[in-house]
Design a protein around this motif. Structure first.
Motif, mmCIF file in Angstrom:
data_model
loop_
_atom_site.group_PDB
_atom_site.id
_atom_site.type_symbol
_atom_site.label_atom_id
_atom_site.label_comp_id
_atom_site.label_asym_id
_atom_site.label_seq_id
_atom_site.Cartn_x
_atom_site.Cartn_y
_atom_site.Cartn_z
ATOM 1 N N PHE A 187 0.846 -1.187 0.000
ATOM 2 C CA PHE A 187 0.000 0.000 0.000
ATOM 3 C C PHE A 187 0.882 1.238 0.000
ATOM 4 N N SER A 188 0.695 2.072 -0.986
ATOM 5 C CA SER A 188 1.458 3.302 -1.142
ATOM 6 C C SER A 188 0.528 4.486 -0.887
ATOM 7 N N PHE A 189 0.918 5.360 0.049
ATOM 8 C CA PHE A 189 0.073 6.502 0.371
ATOM 9 C C PHE A 189 0.863 7.524 1.172
ATOM 10 N N HIS A 190 0.361 8.727 1.206
ATOM 11 C CA HIS A 190 0.936 9.777 2.042
ATOM 12 C C HIS A 190 0.558 9.448 3.481
ATOM 13 N N TYR A 191 1.557 9.398 4.360
ATOM 14 C CA TYR A 191 1.315 8.920 5.721
ATOM 15 C C TYR A 191 0.257 9.723 6.479
ATOM 16 N N LYS A 192 0.089 10.992 6.141
ATOM 17 C CA LYS A 192 -0.918 11.763 6.869
ATOM 18 C C LYS A 192 -2.332 11.257 6.607
ATOM 19 N N ILE A 212 -3.851 -9.653 2.038
ATOM 20 C CA ILE A 212 -3.006 -10.145 3.121
ATOM 21 C C ILE A 212 -1.639 -9.492 3.071
ATOM 22 N N GLY A 213 -1.000 -9.452 4.209
ATOM 23 C CA GLY A 213 0.374 -8.984 4.270
ATOM 24 C C GLY A 213 0.573 -7.598 3.718
ATOM 25 N N THR A 214 -0.372 -6.736 3.924
ATOM 26 C CA THR A 214 -0.231 -5.401 3.363
ATOM 27 C C THR A 214 0.940 -4.676 4.007
ATOM 28 N N ALA A 215 1.645 -3.961 3.206
ATOM 29 C CA ALA A 215 2.771 -3.163 3.686
ATOM 30 C C ALA A 215 2.481 -1.722 3.346
ATOM 31 N N ALA A 216 2.709 -0.863 4.283
ATOM 32 C CA ALA A 216 2.472 0.560 4.062
ATOM 33 C C ALA A 216 3.820 1.253 4.018
ATOM 34 N N ALA A 217 4.404 1.271 2.860
ATOM 35 C CA ALA A 217 5.719 1.871 2.667
ATOM 36 C C ALA A 217 6.736 1.290 3.636
ATOM 37 N N GLY A 218 6.500 0.085 4.092
ATOM 38 C CA GLY A 218 7.426 -0.566 4.990
ATOM 39 C C GLY A 218 7.333 -0.091 6.418
ATOM 40 N N PHE A 219 6.409 0.765 6.719
ATOM 41 C CA PHE A 219 6.331 1.368 8.039
ATOM 42 C C PHE A 219 5.105 0.848 8.761
ATOM 43 N N GLN A 220 5.297 0.305 9.936
ATOM 44 C CA GLN A 220 4.182 -0.208 10.708
ATOM 45 C C GLN A 220 3.547 0.885 11.552
ATOM 46 N N ASP A 221 4.292 1.892 11.902
ATOM 47 C CA ASP A 221 3.719 3.011 12.648
ATOM 48 C C ASP A 221 4.567 4.254 12.411
ATOM 49 N N ALA A 222 4.091 5.368 12.897
ATOM 50 C CA ALA A 222 4.769 6.641 12.638
ATOM 51 C C ALA A 222 6.172 6.678 13.222
ATOM 52 N N SER A 223 6.414 5.982 14.320
ATOM 53 C CA SER A 223 7.738 6.035 14.929
ATOM 54 C C SER A 223 8.803 5.455 13.999
ATOM 55 N N TRP A 239 8.645 5.466 10.715
ATOM 56 C CA TRP A 239 8.783 6.466 9.666
ATOM 57 C C TRP A 239 9.691 7.599 10.140
ATOM 58 N N GLU A 240 9.440 8.087 11.333
ATOM 59 C CA GLU A 240 10.244 9.183 11.881
ATOM 60 C C GLU A 240 11.703 8.766 12.028
ATOM 61 N N GLU A 241 11.925 7.550 12.488
ATOM 62 C CA GLU A 241 13.304 7.060 12.653
ATOM 63 C C GLU A 241 14.006 6.963 11.304
ATOM 64 N N ALA A 242 13.309 6.453 10.301
ATOM 65 C CA ALA A 242 13.900 6.340 8.969
ATOM 66 C C ALA A 242 14.198 7.719 8.386
ATOM 67 N N LYS A 243 13.304 8.679 8.605
ATOM 68 C CA LYS A 243 13.540 10.038 8.101
ATOM 69 C C LYS A 243 14.815 10.618 8.687
ATOM 70 N N LYS A 244 15.083 10.338 9.954
ATOM 71 C CA LYS A 244 16.304 10.841 10.603
ATOM 72 C C LYS A 244 17.556 10.249 9.964
ATOM 73 N N LYS A 245 17.442 9.016 9.481
ATOM 74 C CA LYS A 245 18.593 8.329 8.877
ATOM 75 C C LYS A 245 18.819 8.730 7.430
ATOM 76 N N GLY A 246 17.818 9.328 6.806
ATOM 77 C CA GLY A 246 17.996 9.843 5.458
ATOM 78 C C GLY A 246 17.313 9.052 4.365
ATOM 79 N N ASP A 247 17.502 9.553 3.158
ATOM 80 C CA ASP A 247 16.852 9.055 1.960
ATOM 81 C C ASP A 247 17.119 7.569 1.723
ATOM 82 N N LYS A 248 18.358 7.145 1.873
ATOM 83 C CA LYS A 248 18.697 5.749 1.620
ATOM 84 C C LYS A 248 17.972 4.826 2.583
ATOM 85 N N ALA A 249 17.865 5.192 3.848
ATOM 86 C CA ALA A 249 17.166 4.359 4.831
ATOM 87 C C ALA A 249 15.692 4.214 4.472
ATOM 88 N N ILE A 250 15.088 5.283 4.026
ATOM 89 C CA ILE A 250 13.679 5.226 3.637
ATOM 90 C C ILE A 250 13.508 4.327 2.414
#
Length: 147
Positions: free
Chosen positions: A7-12, A27-38, A40-51
């Motif tokens: 599932f691809s979408f803007h997190y907001k 089944i097994g839906t993935a939302a940009a690989g992020f299970q929750d906002a935390s 996403w926030e952690e990946a954003k801190k690590k940068g583009d490659k981490a995301i």
């Protein structure tokens, strides 16, 4: 047939997506690989490659990518990356407009443009109506991709 979907979408807009996400036909839906906002926030801190690495991992073993469309979706950097990666992996694509669904505050939104990569490859776009229709659209996208 149940499909493993990305599932691809803007997190907001996660509230709107969550209204659809838990359906039994998907089944097994993935939302940009992020299970929750935390995450996403952690990946954003690590940068583009981490995301991008999280997105790539979430796309593994999926056969269809569902792009949930609201106003501004077509211009989102990571949504475009998700679509491009999905195409390179041979995933089927389907765009589903969800602007008319209510968010956690009872508000709806404005429709957005369908990302050009979806139209260019002959995939379809719909306005969300029912889970039965949604399941049918996913299956059509998989068949178009030869999955």
């Amino acid at each position: 047939m149940a499909r493993r979907c990305f599932f691809s979408f803007h997190y907001k807009h996660v509230w709107k997506v969550n209204q659809i996400r838990s359906m039994t036909n998907v089944i097994g839906t993935a939302a940009a690989g992020f299970q929750d906002a935390s995450l996403w926030e952690e990946a954003k801190k690590k940068g583009d490659k981490a995301i991008k690495d999280m997105i790539d991992k979430a796309l593994l073993n999926t056969s269809v990518t569902v792009v949930f469309v609201t106003y501004g979706t077509a211009n989102r950097k990571y949504i475009n990356y998700e679509i491009d990666q999905s195409l390179s992996r041979g995933n089927g694509l389907v765009a589903v407009q969800i602007h008319h669904l209510k968010d956690q505050h009872g508000q709806t939104g404005s429709p957005g443009a369908i990302p050009s990569q979806i139209k260019a490859k002959g995939y379809k776009a719909y306005k969300y109506t029912t889970k039965e229709s949604f399941a049918k659209w996913i299956e059509e996208a998989a068949i178009l991709a030869g999955k």
